[in-house]
Design a protein around this motif. Structure first.
Motif, PDB file in Angstrom:
ATOM      1  N   LYS A 237      14.479  -4.201   7.378  1.00 42.11           N
ATOM      2  CA  LYS A 237      14.653  -2.743   7.384  1.00 42.11           C
ATOM      3  C   LYS A 237      13.793  -2.071   6.318  1.00 42.11           C
ATOM      4  CE  LYS A 237      19.331  -2.626   9.318  1.00 42.11           C
ATOM      5  NZ  LYS A 237      20.753  -2.269   9.071  1.00 42.11           N
ATOM      6  N   ALA A 238      13.640  -2.733   5.190  1.00 48.16           N
ATOM      7  CA  ALA A 238      12.857  -2.150   4.104  1.00 48.16           C
ATOM      8  C   ALA A 238      11.381  -1.988   4.466  1.00 48.16           C
ATOM      9  CB  ALA A 238      12.987  -3.007   2.851  1.00 48.16           C
ATOM     10  N   ASP A 239      10.934  -2.717   5.502  1.00 52.46           N
ATOM     11  CA  ASP A 239       9.522  -2.660   5.888  1.00 52.46           C
ATOM     12  C   ASP A 239       9.238  -1.687   7.026  1.00 52.46           C
ATOM     13  OD1 ASP A 239       8.782  -4.559   3.994  1.00 52.46           O
ATOM     14  OD2 ASP A 239       9.139  -6.239   5.361  1.00 52.46           O
ATOM     15  N   GLN A 240      10.255  -1.016   7.524  1.00 50.11           N
ATOM     16  CA  GLN A 240      10.047  -0.138   8.673  1.00 50.11           C
ATOM     17  C   GLN A 240       9.034   0.968   8.385  1.00 50.11           C
ATOM     18  OE1 GLN A 240      13.749   1.264  10.343  1.00 50.11           O
ATOM     19  NE2 GLN A 240      14.656  -0.783  10.331  1.00 50.11           N
ATOM     20  N   ARG A 241       8.905   1.355   7.118  1.00 45.04           N
ATOM     21  CA  ARG A 241       7.945   2.403   6.771  1.00 45.04           C
ATOM     22  C   ARG A 241       6.508   1.980   7.032  1.00 45.04           C
ATOM     23  NH1 ARG A 241       5.626   1.426   1.672  1.00 45.04           N
ATOM     24  NH2 ARG A 241       6.480  -0.430   0.635  1.00 45.04           N
ATOM     25  N   TRP A 242       6.268   0.662   7.161  1.00 48.01           N
ATOM     26  CA  TRP A 242       4.916   0.176   7.419  1.00 48.01           C
ATOM     27  C   TRP A 242       4.542   0.246   8.899  1.00 48.01           C
ATOM     28  CZ3 TRP A 242       1.129  -1.019   4.035  1.00 48.01           C
ATOM     29  CH2 TRP A 242       1.482  -1.233   2.707  1.00 48.01           C
TER      30      TRP A 242
ATOM     31  N   ALA B 230       1.235   1.763  10.379  1.00 50.93           N
ATOM     32  CA  ALA B 230       0.274   1.985   9.298  1.00 50.93           C
ATOM     33  C   ALA B 230      -1.016   1.213   9.563  1.00 50.93           C
ATOM     34  CB  ALA B 230       0.876   1.544   7.967  1.00 50.93           C
TER      35      ALA B 230
ATOM     36  N   SER C 271      -3.344  -0.309   2.222  1.00 51.02           N
ATOM     37  CA  SER C 271      -3.422   0.799   3.170  1.00 51.02           C
ATOM     38  C   SER C 271      -4.863   1.271   3.308  1.00 51.02           C
ATOM     39  CB  SER C 271      -2.549   1.967   2.703  1.00 51.02           C
ATOM     40  OG  SER C 271      -1.187   1.606   2.720  1.00 51.02           O
TER      41      SER C 271
END
Length: 352
Positions: free
Chosen positions: A84-89, A92, A131
């Protein structure tokens, strides 16, 4: 698609890859199984992958790196995560720094690389994900990793001395990037001359305060002859290109060239920065240094440089083509005799 904490933008089970045969030879297009992300992993969709001199050496059997699928240069989109912590990626656009500061390169060397529609970045390499700036064109992104290494080279040379007249031995992508960008990376540089290992007629003896070797591994002996002849007494020899595991040369007694180069890896600067030596031929005093790869920060700087001056660098992209044509081009490049008329080859997977 959701599966527990795993989130995938596609849910694809297989994809197209350029798979190389055992030993040596050009890759073939094959369908391969798509990896599933475990917690901390990324599954990424390749946009464009670059082919570098190291890849050609592997395909020609000069190097024995075991990865079935090569490619460590390029840009990709994160399509699957499992935490869940990686969903922001998700979604990208990223590059992966292939050279960690803690050991040997893995992506495209021991771990399947970017010459495929989807590739896995395992959790242990997550710290190497960088990024990509939104303004960076995908085709230019294949120059980011080699340009970052060129900028790193300039930074090291500034710490060793203030080079003024530089000879670059090696006419590949690195040699051309040094010609373009070394003066930006090292302000003292006034003149950059690039030569190949078979073009010695116009190279002046003892005329350069700095020589950078960036030839292929099989040409390193010839490159050293040219470089040491051209270097002035008290000059600097920088080891940029590939070296055999036990890189030694009788003209540089007691010096392990590979060990010196490996001191500065992935942006980490080792000590001592240089090794002092006197050549057996000509009895010149030489300061030897070198490096492998660059830091994440330098990779970001390279991407910003490419974004800012696209027209300066785009001429180096000799061929950017689809996977089928790339396979044909690589077949020629690793054939007998090899036929290569390009500086940089990009494999465009965006429409596949």
């Amino acid at each position: 698609m959701f599966s527990g904490d795993r989130i995938s933008l596609t849910g694809s089970k297989s994809h197209l890859a350029l798979v190389r045969p055992p030993g040596m030879g050009a890759p073939r297009l094959e369908q391969v199984r798509t990896s599933e992300a475990l917690p901390g992993d990324f599954v990424c969709r390749t946009l464009i992958a670059g082919v570098c001199g190291t890849d050609l050496q592997i395909l020609r059997g000069v190097r024995d790196d075991p990865a079935r699928i090569l490619g460590h240069e390029g840009v990709a989109v994160v399509e699957e995560v499992a935490a869940k912590a990686d969903q922001r990626w998700l979604g990208a656009t990223i590059a992966v720094n292939p050279t960690p500061d803690w050991g040997a390169a893995e992506l495209g060397h021991t771990l399947d690389g970017m010459m495929q529609q989807r590739f896995l970045v395992p959790a242990r390499l997550r710290s190497l994900v960088v990024s990509s700036p939104a303004e960076l064109a995908a085709d230019l992104a294949i120059l980011a990793e080699p340009l970052a290494s060129v900028l790193t080279c300039g930074g090291i040379l500034k710490r060793v001395a203030e080079p003024i007249r530089v000879l670059v031995v090696g006419r590949g992508t690195i040699g051309q990037l040094l010609r373009i960008a070394l003066k930006t990376a090292c302000a003292s540089v006034r003149d950059v001359v690039v030569t190949g290992t078979k073009e010695t007629a116009g190279v002046e003896h003892r005329a350069f305060d700095t020589v950078i070797l960036c030839s292929s591994r099989q040409d390193v002996a010839a490159a050293l002859i040219i470089g040491l002849d051209a270097l002035c007494d008290g000059g600097t020899l920088h080891l940029f290109g590939g070296l055999p595991p036990e890189g030694r040369d009788p003209r540089l007694p007691g010096v392990n060239l590979s060990e010196i180069r490996a001191r500065n890896t992935g942006g980490r600067v080792g000590w001592p920065l240089t090794e002092q030596c006197q050549t057996t031929v000509g009895h010149k005093r030489v300061a030897i240094t070198g490096h492998r790869g660059s830091s994440n920060a330098m990779l970001t700087r390279a991407m910003l440089e490419l974004s800012a001056r696209p027209n300066t660098y785009r001429p180096l992209l000799t061929i950017v083509t689809d996977p089928k044509e790339a396979v044909r081009t690589l077949r020629d490049a690793v054939g007998h005799p090899p036929v290569r008329s390009w500086t940089k080859l990009g494999i465009d997977l965006r429409k596949w």
